[in-house]
Design a protein around this motif. Structure first.
Motif, PDB file in Angstrom:
ATOM      1  N   PHE A 153       0.853  -1.185   0.000  1.00 21.79           N
ATOM      2  CA  PHE A 153       0.000   0.000   0.000  1.00 21.79           C
ATOM      3  C   PHE A 153       0.893   1.241   0.000  1.00 21.79           C
ATOM      4  O   PHE A 153       1.825   1.340   0.792  1.00 21.79           O
ATOM      5  CB  PHE A 153      -0.922   0.050   1.222  1.00 21.79           C
ATOM      6  N   ILE A 154       0.578   2.177  -0.905  1.00 23.88           N
ATOM      7  CA  ILE A 154       1.335   3.419  -1.025  1.00 23.88           C
ATOM      8  C   ILE A 154       0.429   4.604  -0.710  1.00 23.88           C
ATOM      9  O   ILE A 154      -0.648   4.749  -1.295  1.00 23.88           O
ATOM     10  CB  ILE A 154       1.915   3.588  -2.450  1.00 23.88           C
ATOM     11  N   TYR A 155       0.874   5.451   0.204  1.00 26.20           N
ATOM     12  CA  TYR A 155       0.137   6.677   0.518  1.00 26.20           C
ATOM     13  C   TYR A 155       0.507   7.759  -0.487  1.00 26.20           C
ATOM     14  O   TYR A 155       1.679   8.118  -0.630  1.00 26.20           O
ATOM     15  CB  TYR A 155       0.470   7.155   1.928  1.00 26.20           C
ATOM     16  N   ASN A 156      -0.493   8.278  -1.165  1.00 24.19           N
ATOM     17  CA  ASN A 156      -0.281   9.359  -2.121  1.00 24.19           C
ATOM     18  C   ASN A 156      -0.139  10.685  -1.386  1.00 24.19           C
ATOM     19  O   ASN A 156      -0.920  10.997  -0.486  1.00 24.19           O
ATOM     20  CB  ASN A 156      -1.442   9.446  -3.111  1.00 24.19           C
ATOM     21  N   GLY A 157       0.870  11.445  -1.753  1.00 19.91           N
ATOM     22  CA  GLY A 157       1.064  12.769  -1.181  1.00 19.91           C
ATOM     23  C   GLY A 157       1.770  12.786   0.157  1.00 19.91           C
ATOM     24  O   GLY A 157       1.962  13.847   0.746  1.00 19.91           O
ATOM     25  N   LEU A 158       2.157  11.615   0.651  1.00 18.71           N
ATOM     26  CA  LEU A 158       2.857  11.540   1.927  1.00 18.71           C
ATOM     27  C   LEU A 158       4.245  10.946   1.741  1.00 18.71           C
ATOM     28  O   LEU A 158       4.499  10.215   0.779  1.00 18.71           O
ATOM     29  CB  LEU A 158       2.068  10.711   2.939  1.00 18.71           C
ATOM     30  N   GLY A 159       5.115  11.253   2.682  1.00 20.48           N
ATOM     31  CA  GLY A 159       6.480  10.771   2.603  1.00 20.48           C
ATOM     32  C   GLY A 159       6.844   9.854   3.745  1.00 20.48           C
ATOM     33  O   GLY A 159       6.054   9.008   4.156  1.00 20.48           O
ATOM     34  N   HIS A 160       8.041  10.056   4.293  1.00 16.32           N
ATOM     35  CA  HIS A 160       8.584   9.139   5.284  1.00 16.32           C
ATOM     36  C   HIS A 160       7.788   9.126   6.586  1.00 16.32           C
ATOM     37  O   HIS A 160       7.825   8.136   7.321  1.00 16.32           O
ATOM     38  CB  HIS A 160      10.039   9.514   5.567  1.00 16.32           C
TER      39      HIS A 160
END
Length: 268
Positions: free
Chosen positions: A242-249
């Motif tokens: 799962f990848i969060y769009n617009g978020l980083g580390h």
């Protein structure tokens, strides 16, 4: 009221390891924090963690392990995993679900590779299976700041690399006050742990991870990069990505549904 929050310490060789625990569930969840552990351990944080992560408290007894208090030069992420396995044995934990965040995810990889019988389910969040040029560059700058004792700039650069611009607009207000409190007496633990991140490479052994695994990343990660999560998921057969769009580390902090997502994966 506070989920049986407890601050503990176990002896590991000639050193000690701080840990906290909370919750009274029948299952065990182990959390392994990131590189910030090199600056301050979890000691004294049991109450705060029990509130922040209360979603787990009814189903799980949660342990959050720091690294040892005294680290030898060249201490690797694999050796850290070995010491966490020892801590589990001392505390009578025969099997647990494991959540590793950032450097904690690097350690969790080796925990699942070298001690598969100890790990039931695995969550690897905002981490990498091996060092890359971005990690070397970012962590290299932090090493330079730590060697100079420049705690304030270390904290500011960590924030700038971790959080979204939306979050930083609020956080930057406290930059003038950073460094006045919380500075460690020594940066030795941080420097040793930072070096272990740069030297980490479990990529070719990820196929040895046989437990169900959830890999979480952010498409704006300025520390491990935007492809690290994909590389991990491709190598672990029983993995979900799962990848969060617009978020980083700092997706594990900023995403409102992060803990719910992890909890749902664990309860499947």
């Amino acid at each position: 009221m506070f989920y049986h929050a407890y601050n503990g310490r176990v002896c590991i060789g000639d050193s000690e390891m701080d840990y906290i625990s909370f919750g009274n569930g029948n299952r065990t969840l182990i959390m392994l924090p990131g590189l910030g552990d090199g600056l301050t351990t979890v000691r004294g944080m049991a109450l705060i963690f029990s509130i922040m992560y209360r979603i787990y408290a009814k189903e799980f007894t949660v342990y959050v392990f720091s690294r040892k208090n005294h680290l030898q030069e060249g201490y690797s992420t694999r050796e850290m995993a070995k010491d966490h396995a020892k801590a589990m044995t001392i505390l009578g934990i025969s099997k647990a679900d494991v959540l590793g965040i950032s450097q904690g995810g690097m350690i969790a990889q080796y925990l699942a590779i070298d001690y598969p019988d100890l790990v039931n389910k695995l969550i690897l969040a905002v981490t990498s299976a091996k060092s890359n040029e971005l990690i070397k560059k970012v962590v290299g700058v932090w090493i330079e700041m730590a060697m100079q004792g420049n705690y304030k700039n270390l904290m500011i650069d960590t924030a700038e690399k971790s959080y979204s611009e939306r979050y930083l607009k609020k956080y930057r207000r406290i930059y003038p006050f950073i460094g006045k409190i919380g500075k460690p007496k020594s940066f030795k633990r941080f420097l040793i742990q930072a070096a272990s991140c740069i030297n980490h490479n479990a990529y070719t052994e990820l196929n040895k991870i046989v437990c169900p695994t959830l890999v979480i990343g952010g498409d704006c990660d300025k520390i491990v990069g935007t492809t690290a999560a994909f590389a991990i998921a491709e190598k672990i057969s029983l993995s979900e990505l799962f990848i969060y769009n617009g978020l980083g580390h700092a997706a594990y902090e900023e995403a409102n549904d992060f803990n719910e997502r992890v909890f749902n994966f664990l309860m499947k």
